[in-house]
Design a protein around this motif. Structure first.
Motif, short mmCIF file in Angstrom:
data_model
loop_
_atom_site.label_atom_id
_atom_site.label_comp_id
_atom_site.label_asym_id
_atom_site.label_seq_id
_atom_site.Cartn_x
_atom_site.Cartn_y
_atom_site.Cartn_z
N GLU A 332 0.79 -1.23 0.00
CA GLU A 332 0.00 0.00 0.00
C GLU A 332 0.83 1.28 0.00
N ASP A 333 1.94 1.31 0.71
CA ASP A 333 2.70 2.55 0.81
C ASP A 333 3.33 2.96 -0.52
N ALA A 334 3.57 2.00 -1.40
CA ALA A 334 4.08 2.36 -2.72
C ALA A 334 3.03 3.16 -3.49
N TYR A 335 1.75 2.80 -3.33
CA TYR A 335 0.68 3.56 -3.97
C TYR A 335 0.60 4.97 -3.36
N TYR A 336 0.70 5.04 -2.05
CA TYR A 336 0.60 6.34 -1.39
C TYR A 336 1.73 7.27 -1.84
N ASN A 337 2.96 6.77 -1.83
CA ASN A 337 4.09 7.61 -2.22
C ASN A 337 4.02 8.01 -3.69
N ARG A 338 3.56 7.07 -4.52
CA ARG A 338 3.43 7.40 -5.94
C ARG A 338 2.35 8.47 -6.13
N ALA A 339 1.29 8.41 -5.31
CA ALA A 339 0.25 9.43 -5.38
C ALA A 339 0.82 10.81 -5.05
N GLN A 340 1.72 10.85 -4.09
CA GLN A 340 2.35 12.13 -3.76
C GLN A 340 3.08 12.73 -4.98
N ILE A 341 3.80 11.86 -5.69
CA ILE A 341 4.56 12.35 -6.84
C ILE A 341 3.62 12.80 -7.95
N TYR A 342 2.56 12.00 -8.19
CA TYR A 342 1.58 12.42 -9.20
C TYR A 342 0.99 13.78 -8.84
N SER A 343 0.72 13.98 -7.55
CA SER A 343 0.17 15.26 -7.11
C SER A 343 1.13 16.41 -7.40
N MET A 344 2.40 16.17 -7.09
CA MET A 344 3.42 17.20 -7.32
C MET A 344 3.53 17.54 -8.80
N HIS A 348 -3.61 14.85 -11.14
CA HIS A 348 -4.46 14.57 -10.00
C HIS A 348 -5.32 13.32 -10.20
N SER A 349 -5.65 13.00 -11.43
CA SER A 349 -6.44 11.80 -11.70
C SER A 349 -5.70 10.54 -11.26
N LYS A 350 -4.43 10.43 -11.67
CA LYS A 350 -3.65 9.25 -11.28
C LYS A 350 -3.36 9.26 -9.79
N ALA A 351 -3.13 10.44 -9.24
CA ALA A 351 -2.89 10.54 -7.81
C ALA A 351 -4.11 10.05 -7.03
N TYR A 352 -5.27 10.47 -7.47
CA TYR A 352 -6.51 10.04 -6.81
C TYR A 352 -6.68 8.53 -6.89
N SER A 353 -6.41 7.96 -8.06
CA SER A 353 -6.52 6.51 -8.22
C SER A 353 -5.57 5.78 -7.27
N ASP A 354 -4.33 6.26 -7.18
CA ASP A 354 -3.36 5.62 -6.28
C ASP A 354 -3.75 5.80 -4.83
N ILE A 379 -12.43 14.27 -1.11
CA ILE A 379 -11.13 14.03 -1.75
C ILE A 379 -11.18 14.47 -3.21
N LYS A 380 -12.27 14.15 -3.89
CA LYS A 380 -12.39 14.56 -5.29
C LYS A 380 -12.34 16.08 -5.41
#
Length: 404
Positions: A332-344, A348-354, A379-380
């Motif tokens: 799970e934490d790999a998804y969370y960290n990847r979401a952070q990068i997508y956000s940066m 935002h679509s991929k970040a939300y999915s992750d 969140i959306k």
């Protein structure tokens, strides 16, 4: 990661996906089915993998990929995927049948079960037959069943330290640390030269926070067996907890001096290096671990975290992708960290999915919602209006390395 004597386990899967991801997964699976009919196995394999990435609950995709692996004679991979399909859908008859076919080719656990049960039938008063079955069940992570067999063996031979020790390992694997402590103490009392009993007793004590007692048992382990490499790993963990970083490194170095292939020692040393901001040394150690064991997921995750911490975001993303797509789709934490990068990056679509993947997996593992704002509409809205802070302040302050 566990530092005591333990066995590999069969992974259970129970996840959710968004309607879009579910449909996308089915589409990839259907494309793959067509490619299999055309005998385009490598292309089919890629499509089934995409289906699983889109929906980790899609039993048909695991089954289809297992069939491809079976036809390519990659039998271990096939067995893993058939098991995952069955874990998701327990009445999946085709997966059961195909798993049985796979076992026929590679030496089935069913055959091994029968051998052990027949041994018990032939000599029901032989405690070692029950131990043998228990050990086999333990390797399949059937801990409760293994414990039941060890108890039967112990009824027949109450003073056997080997049986007592195995019962202790069963308790340890289940997180019953006090029961494990009791068993390992008994085994060590009966046979004071039993190094594994002293060592596992130290682990059980350490798990309960009884640090001084753990140290005593580690020293007893080394008195019996000065070459017991993992004893120094636990010494290192204690020093790491106390933030005595140089002392921890010395322990890990000693463990690797005794056993250069002690991956746990190298992995833990990498954590200390990272905490000291010696990032190149930390990367070198983690990559050395992965060279020996490409499935060592915590090492892969920590590589991603180090790149993330040092603002090498493309490299971090590469490792988070590798984890979620190849090594451990439920990390799970790999998804969370990847979401952070997508956000940066503003995606935002991929970040939300992750983020949703992270939240669902966390809920599945723990039974609780993660420590986040967990109202999907809110969140959306955050994603539509700005780059969101996906999790509470603790994780926003620092990317966390995985330790024991």
């Amino acid at each position: 990661m566990k530092l005591y004597k333990y066995a590999l386990f069969l992974l259970s899967l129970a996840l959710f996906c968004s309607p879009f991801a579910c449909e996308k997964g089915k589409n990839h699976s259907e494309i793959a089915d067509g490619l299999v009919r055309e005998n385009k196995l490598d292309e089919a394999l890629a499509e089934y993998t995409k289906a699983i990435e889109a929906n980790v609950k899609l039993a048909e995709a695991y089954y289809g990929r297992g069939v491809v692996y079976f036809r390519q004679d990659k039998l271990e991979e096939a067995a893993t995927d058939f098991r995952k399909a069955i874990d998701i859908k327990s009445n999946y008859l085709d997966a059961h049948k195909k798993l049985a076919e796979t076992f026929v080719k590679i030496g089935a656990p069913d055959d091994e079960f029968q051998k052990r049960y027949k041994a018990i039938d032939r000599d029901p008063e032989n405690p070692l037959s029950y131990v043998d079955l228990g050990v086999f069940l333990h390797k399949l992570e059937k801990d409760i069943d293994a414990i039941a067999q060890y108890k039967k063996a112990l009824e027949l031979d109450p003073g056997n330290p080997y049986i007592i020790f195995n019962l202790g390992v069963g308790y340890l694997d289940m997180g019953l640390y006090e029961d494990a402590e009791t068993m390992f103490k008994k085994a060590a009392e009966i046979n004071p030269s039993y190094d594994n009993a002293h060592y596992n007793l130290a682990v059980a004590l350490h798990k309960q926070g009884k640090v001084d007692d753990a140290r005593k048992e580690l020293n007893k382990t080394l008195e019996v067996n000065p070459k017991y490499s993992n004893a120094y790993v636990v010494f290192g963990l204690i020093s790491l907890t106390e933030k005595k970083f140089d002392e921890a490194i010395a322990h890990y170095n000693k463990a690797m001096e005794i056993n250069p292939d002690n991956l746990d020692a190298r992995y833990q040393r990498a954590i200390v290096f990272a905490l000291q901001q010696r990032y190149d040394d930390a990367l070198a150690d983690n990559l050395a671990v992965l060279e020996k064991n490409p499935k060592y997921v915590n090492a892969a995750y920590n590589v991603g975290v180090i790149y993330h911490r040092t603002d090498r975001l493309d490299k971090a993303m590469e490792w988070y992708d590798k984890i979620t797509k190849k090594i451990e789709p439920l990390y799970e934490d790999a998804y969370y960290n990847r979401a952070q990068i997508y956000s940066m990056k503003g995606d935002h679509s991929k970040a939300y999915s992750d983020y949703l993947s992270y939240a669902y997996i966390t809920k599945w593992r723990t039974g609780k919602d993660p420590a986040v704002v967990y109202k999907q509409d809110e969140i959306k809205e955050m994603f539509l209006s700005s780059v969101p802070a996906l999790k509470g302040q603790i994780k926003d302050q620092e990317l966390e390395l995985k330790s024991n």
